[in-house]
Scaffold this active site. Structure first.
Site, PDB file in Angstrom:
ATOM      1  N   HIS A  16     -15.094  12.591 -83.047  1.00  0.00           N
ATOM      2  CA  HIS A  16     -16.195  13.327 -83.677  1.00  0.00           C
ATOM      3  C   HIS A  16     -17.542  12.718 -83.311  1.00  0.00           C
ATOM      4  O   HIS A  16     -18.268  12.167 -84.150  1.00  0.00           O
ATOM      5  CB  HIS A  16     -16.046  13.378 -85.194  1.00  0.00           C
ATOM      6  N   HIS A  39     -24.220   9.536 -88.404  1.00  0.00           N
ATOM      7  CA  HIS A  39     -24.496  10.838 -87.809  1.00  0.00           C
ATOM      8  C   HIS A  39     -25.467  10.809 -86.655  1.00  0.00           C
ATOM      9  O   HIS A  39     -25.399  11.675 -85.787  1.00  0.00           O
ATOM     10  CB  HIS A  39     -24.997  11.841 -88.848  1.00  0.00           C
TER      11      HIS A  39
END
Length: 600
Positions: free
Chosen positions: A370, A451
């Site tokens: 991811h 992130h």
């Protein structure tokens, strides 16, 4: 005598005809108002940006153009910018950005022509905001509440990206469950720009830039970044797009043929090329199984979309490392938001037996990496990837060799373990940290399910948004013990050490700022500041389950927090809160927008 009379009659007829039939000659061509010194106005000239307009030239040759869109009311914020002479020629007129929605706007254009300075005040009505609607929606757009703005930051404009689906989304996936993974995350684009009074001053038309039935135009619009030419680039499923602030689509490129599912990041880097986070199709693993990979490839393409290079993280990293995956809150993994799973974690067996596809688990073909952000370091021609499911920020060279890893130590083996950075204090002394990343007697902490990770060239540091799920590779005893941080690190690549130099969010926001997914922190050179966006705060609200959701519940209503700090300070110079307008619609990222740079 006959010929002169005939000629006189024709001349009289022509003069008479021209006096009342000019409209017949021009048809429906728009004409400027009687007092307009230039040409006519065009609202939303490219159909993609409804709060823009164009003042056409009407044959005039002008230069040194300046535009001011006047504020709405005493609390409003005017927007002023200069337009280069070449941009006026490129647009075929004066580009007008920053109109208010559903309002009779007033804006002034000034220019030089034949040695004389001129100006004119225009008025134009605009449509209301329409970024698409769904059955779980209670407002037309996210609600913006301005908490605080220091005077020197009043001119700020912030681009916001929200993600949510509607009933039109994903027919490509619904009719073909084996379709590439990005189709299952299809949704209406949510791009808009706000000023520091909380007013929306630009938004992207979701109906013209997205088509759920078209292969290249479906998918979430994500990862918008400003390009070297002052325009906007983003990724959207099976394509990446390049558009001006005025809404002119410069290009829409299909992904290179062997790659699928672009999401999260599309960024132009110093060599002029673009880095896109994608996946690979029909990938043959070492055991012979052929799969579509998930969020684990980075491609470099030129401005024409031609493949230049690629990084296969399945070969560079270890897709079997499960230290971070075992600590993930199953209620918010990637874009899977399921409150019934909140607080639960997967077992080793579940990670190894999960279905193939966009499901968190180990091994190629599952969402083991991811990667949600990519950056580039021109100093050594390397890329930097932020891997949520490895709780790591990783620098990788052009030779596909790992240079360093910012991550807690647990689960890294062999050559990768040798690339782990050692935490140090301000004097360079090594800190004592456990394999799970807990460093005693210090404020230093690693970043968990991060992130974004970007290099700050001006400071020689790195900013990371630390979402904080699975902190210290475990779930806390109480969910309210979670928090997210904007954090800045200083990395000595020769000594392989890392020092934490600034953070915000742990003590200042606590659980109220906890953002399990998305978000960003990015240095802003123009004001020597840090802009941070806690994009999914409040996602889990006060608890409860999805099956019991109602529009008046707090759970599922995201309360994003945007702050900007003067460099090194802890007290925000700007704080703006943004409440969601749709259940589980989350903020994705924010960017500072500078019209003067984008309309130059």
């Amino acid at each position: 005598m006959f010929k002169p009379l005939c000629r006189l009659g024709l001349l009289t007829l022509a003069l008479s005809f021209s006096g009342h039939s000019l409209a017949a000659l021009t048809g429906m061509k728009p004409m400027p108002a009687d007092d307009a010194p230039l040409g006519y106005l065009i609202h939303n000239p490219y159909e993609n940006a409804p709060l823009t307009a164009l003042v056409t030239l009407g044959g005039h040759k002008i230069k040194d153009v300046e535009v001011t869109v006047h504020a709405k009311g005493e609390a409003g914020v005017p927007i002023s910018y200069k337009v280069s002479d070449i941009r006026v020629m490129d647009e075929g007129g004066v580009p007008v950005f920053g109109l208010y929605p559903d309002y009779l706007n007033t804006f002034t254009v000034s220019w030089s022509e034949k040695g004389e300075r001129k100006s004119h005040e225009y008025r134009m009505m605009t449509p209301d905001v329409d970024m698409g609607f769904s059955e779980s929606q209670w407002a037309k757009a996210p609600k913006v509440t301005v908490k605080h703005v220091d005077p020197e930051f009043k001119d700020r404009l912030y681009f916001l990206n929200w993600t949510n689906a509607d009933g039109k989304a994903s027919p490509l996936m619904h009719n073909n469950p084996a379709a590439p993974g990005a189709f299952s995350w299809d949704g209406k684009p949510g791009f808009f720009i706000i000023d520091t009074a909380g007013d929306i001053r630009w938004y992207m038309n979701p109906y013209t830039t997205h088509n759920a039935k078209n292969y290249d135009d479906a998918g979430y619009a994500m990862g918008m970044n400003i390009t070297d030419d002052g325009n906007m680039a983003w990724v959207q499923g099976q394509s990446w797009k390049h558009m001006t602030l005025m809404g002119r689509m410069i290009a829409s490129h299909s992904l290179p043929g062997n790659f699928i599912d672009a999401s999260h990041e599309g960024i132009q880097v110093e060599n002029g090329n673009f880095l896109l986070r994608v996946a690979a199709k029909d990938y043959t693993r070492a055991d012979g199984m052929v799969v579509n990979t998930v969020r684990d490839h980075i491609v470099e393409v030129d401005a024409n979309g031609r493949l230049v290079d690629y990084w296969d993280l399945n070969e560079i990293l270890d897709p079997m490392r499960d230290a971070a995956l075992l600590s993930l809150d199953a209620g918010a993994v990637c874009l899977n938001i399921d409150l019934k799973q909140a607080g639960k974690v997967s077992t080793e067996e579940e990670l190894r037996k999960a279905p193939y596809g966009d499901i968190h688990g180990v091994q190629t073909g599952r969402n083991w990496a991811h990667v949600n952000a990519v950056d580039y370091d021109p100093v050594d021609d390397s890329i930097i990837v932020t891997s949520r499911h490895q709780s790591a920020v990783i620098k990788i060279g052009r030779d596909k060799e790992v240079k360093w890893i910012l991550s807690p130590y647990m689960g890294w083996e062999g050559k990768l373990a040798e690339k782990l950075l050692t935490p140090v204090d301000a004097k360079g002394n090594p800190l004592t940290c456990t394999v799970r990343g807990f460093c005693s007697g210090t404020d230093f902490d690693f970043s968990y399910t991060p992130h974004t990770g970007y290099k700050v060239d001006e400071k020689g540091t790195w900013t990371v948004f630390d979402n904080g799920d699975g902190r210290h590779l475990a779930q806390p005893m109480f969910p309210t013990g979670k928090y997210s941080r904007a954090v800045e690190y200083k990395i000595d690549e020769d000594k392989m050490t890392v020092q934490q130099v600034w953070e915000y969010g742990k003590d200042e926001l606590g659980y109220d700022g906890y953002s399990p997914v998305t978000s960003i922190v990015k240095y802003q050179a123009d004001k020597n500041s840090m802009m941070s966006y806690f994009a999914s705060a409040g996602l889990f609200g006060l608890g409860g389950g999805y099956g019991n959701m109602k529009l008046d519940d707090t759970t599922g209503k995201v309360h994003s927090i945007l702050v900007e700090h003067r460099y090194g300070e802890k007290e925000p110079a700007v704080r703006i809160d943004i409440d969601s307008h749709d259940l589980f619609a989350t903020g994705y990222r924010a960017q500072v927008i500078r019209p003067a740079e984008m309309l130059k």
